[in-house]
Design an enzyme around this catalytic site. Sequence first.
Site, PDB file in Angstrom:
ATOM      1  N   ARG A 202       3.066   9.075  19.474  1.00 26.40           N
ATOM      2  CA  ARG A 202       2.692  10.178  18.594  1.00 26.40           C
ATOM      3  C   ARG A 202       1.418  10.846  19.106  1.00 26.40           C
ATOM      4  O   ARG A 202       0.666  10.228  19.874  1.00 26.40           O
ATOM      5  CB  ARG A 202       2.390   9.601  17.188  1.00 26.40           C
ATOM      6  CG  ARG A 202       3.552   8.843  16.603  1.00 26.40           C
ATOM      7  CD  ARG A 202       3.092   7.704  15.686  1.00 26.40           C
ATOM      8  NE  ARG A 202       4.230   6.869  15.323  1.00 26.40           N
ATOM      9  CZ  ARG A 202       4.981   7.045  14.237  1.00 26.40           C
ATOM     10  NH1 ARG A 202       4.665   7.986  13.376  1.00 26.40           N
ATOM     11  NH2 ARG A 202       6.020   6.272  14.005  1.00 26.40           N
ATOM     12  N   ASP A 271      -0.140  12.081  13.017  1.00 28.36           N
ATOM     13  CA  ASP A 271       0.454  10.764  13.305  1.00 28.36           C
ATOM     14  C   ASP A 271       1.974  10.791  13.136  1.00 28.36           C
ATOM     15  O   ASP A 271       2.636   9.807  13.458  1.00 28.36           O
ATOM     16  CB  ASP A 271      -0.165   9.678  12.410  1.00 28.36           C
ATOM     17  CG  ASP A 271      -0.075  10.012  10.936  1.00 28.36           C
ATOM     18  OD1 ASP A 271      -0.569  11.076  10.540  1.00 28.36           O
ATOM     19  OD2 ASP A 271       0.501   9.218  10.179  1.00 28.36           O
TER      20      ASP A 271
HETATM   21  P1  AMP Z   1       3.566   7.971   6.570  1.00 29.65           P
HETATM   22  O1  AMP Z   1       2.959   8.851   5.539  1.00 29.65           O
HETATM   23  O2  AMP Z   1       4.858   7.339   6.168  1.00 29.65           O
HETATM   24  O3  AMP Z   1       3.664   8.638   7.903  1.00 29.65           O
HETATM   25  O4  AMP Z   1       2.575   6.731   6.746  1.00 29.65           O
HETATM   26  C1  AMP Z   1       1.217   6.866   7.063  1.00 29.65           C
HETATM   27  C2  AMP Z   1       0.671   5.515   7.455  1.00 29.65           C
HETATM   28  O5  AMP Z   1       0.823   4.586   6.384  1.00 29.65           O
HETATM   29  C3  AMP Z   1       1.347   4.881   8.650  1.00 29.65           C
HETATM   30  O6  AMP Z   1       0.368   4.201   9.386  1.00 29.65           O
HETATM   31  C4  AMP Z   1       2.326   3.915   8.024  1.00 29.65           C
HETATM   32  O7  AMP Z   1       2.634   2.841   8.876  1.00 29.65           O
HETATM   33  C5  AMP Z   1       1.555   3.449   6.803  1.00 29.65           C
HETATM   34  N1  AMP Z   1       2.452   3.027   5.713  1.00 29.65           N
HETATM   35  C6  AMP Z   1       3.199   3.805   4.913  1.00 29.65           C
HETATM   36  N2  AMP Z   1       3.862   3.054   4.009  1.00 29.65           N
HETATM   37  C7  AMP Z   1       3.528   1.765   4.242  1.00 29.65           C
HETATM   38  C8  AMP Z   1       3.866   0.509   3.644  1.00 29.65           C
HETATM   39  N3  AMP Z   1       4.715   0.423   2.612  1.00 29.65           N
HETATM   40  N4  AMP Z   1       3.308  -0.601   4.148  1.00 29.65           N
HETATM   41  C9  AMP Z   1       2.460  -0.542   5.188  1.00 29.65           C
HETATM   42  N5  AMP Z   1       2.089   0.595   5.785  1.00 29.65           N
HETATM   43  C10 AMP Z   1       2.610   1.744   5.333  1.00 29.65           C
HETATM   44 MG    MG Z   2       4.231   8.208   9.613  1.00 29.53          MG
END
Ligand code: AMP
Ligand code: MG
Length: 511
Positions: A202, A271
């Site tokens: 990314r 990201d």
């Molecule tokens: P996202 O908004 O899905 O792109 O996630 C943003 C960040 O939060 C990334 O680093 C994901 O790995 C982390 N993340 C999102 N949901 C979870 C979860 N349920 N457990 C652990 N990390 C999470």
């Molecule tokens: Mg993500």
Amino acid sequence: MSSPAAPSLDSTQALPRADAPSPLPAARWTNRFAELGPRFFTELPAQGLPDPYWVATSPACAAELGWPADWQQSPEALQVLAGNAVWPGMRPLATVYSGHQFGVWAGQLGDGRALCLGELDTPAGPRELQLKGAGATPYSRRGDGRAVLRSSIREFLASEAMAALGVPTTRALALTGSRLPVLRETVETAAVVTRVAPSFLRFGHFEHFAHSDQPEQLRELLDFFVTHHAPECAQAPEPAVAVLQRVSLQTAELIAHWQSLGFCHGVMNTDNMSMLGLTLDYGPFGFMDGFDPGHICNHSDERGRYAYARQASVAFWNLHALAQSLMPLMPQGSDAEIEASTQRLLAAVEAYRERFATAMLGRWRAKLGLVTEQAGDQALADDFLRLMASSRADFTQSWRRLSRALEDATPLRDLFIDRDALDAWLARWRERLAAEGAPEAVQARMLAVNPAVVLRNHLAEGAIRAARDGDFGEVQRLLKVLSRPFDEPESPADAALPPDWAQDLEVSCSS
Ligand code: AMP
Ligand code: MG
């Protein structure tokens, strides 16, 4: 780093039976990312799903990997893709990255619930397999490392639907489920999606090493990316600039493709931006129903930063964040050198603008049935979009019905409020088409680029509700329909406008 502790399946655990499915082709696993060293990732075993079951698998994705059609009958495969076992040669690891979220520096993030299992040799080249939802990692922050069935069905279907539409995307091989409870706004159940891509790198991976003052690692990461994923940049006088230009152009093509389909990503944080120009991290995405340029598909995006009409400029903003992260790799001995380096990086990003405009116009032309290029084409497309917007006409249906409008414009007219204005526009369009060959040929071209079926929220929701009741047939059925998006579906409901109950569906970041 300790080696993975998950039980490794060996031949004693899976003795072939007479009715056993054909074995997976001798799968060769490599772990090129693992060679980068511990600053880039943490090795750790998955936390699998108890008593897993298949929710769905993608035949198209398996075929790309070169796997036999009955691969999912292997009990081993189920355990591996639910995170309960590894195949020999896999080295599960979670990578670290950082990023800008909603325009603000968010610091360190990383694979909080994704685990790279390794890279598989496939006929199409090495493919990384990644489990999403297989437990917490050192990058989980306050998260539980899990993914719920609801959002996993959406990611699984969307990945494969986008691929079938021809949009660059990470793929989804399989979806496994379990009764394991997971707490979100309510108690839901856990699932794991197996994602597949040449790389999950990314923008945020590069930002991480730039912002945490690790220039050597930043250089190493760039070299890694060039060697394995962008070899043509190796010969450039400045590979960092060449990589930036490459990803700028790919991103421009990607966003133009999204816009042409009414697709909204929903969380275009840096990201979630792929270094390979792939659609990545399907969360609160949506294919628009009624056309509204200001449409915000993510209920959590209160200010509409990622609204449909802003996607192109947000991608440009994200590319600037990437450019900034590459600055430590550029000559900066004097003020003049800093200025010159900045200008070269900015010029690479600037290439996005023109490519986006060209790609976008190319997409609109194709959707209008045009093969030749004329000066008024942009205005012709813009005016149709304006008419669609003022009637909130269904995005997908407007283009699909336009494809048949030379034959019969009535179904198209039914979608519009100001029919006189539409008729006037249709007259212009017909006149423009005079230069474009036989009407049958125009129609055939248009039907091949204006899909009948996209993953509308209510279709996904129907599959989710059935799956919650234990019926996974709808996920698999929908996958099949979405894999032929330019064909009229057997069931007209799959292409139809959303039903009334779907008007209030909200999709947020909660997943
Ligand atoms: P996202 O908004 O899905 O792109 O996630 C943003 C960040 O939060 C990334 O680093 C994901 O790995 C982390 N993340 C999102 N949901 C979870 C979860 N349920 N457990 C652990 N990390 C999470
Ligand atoms: Mg993500």
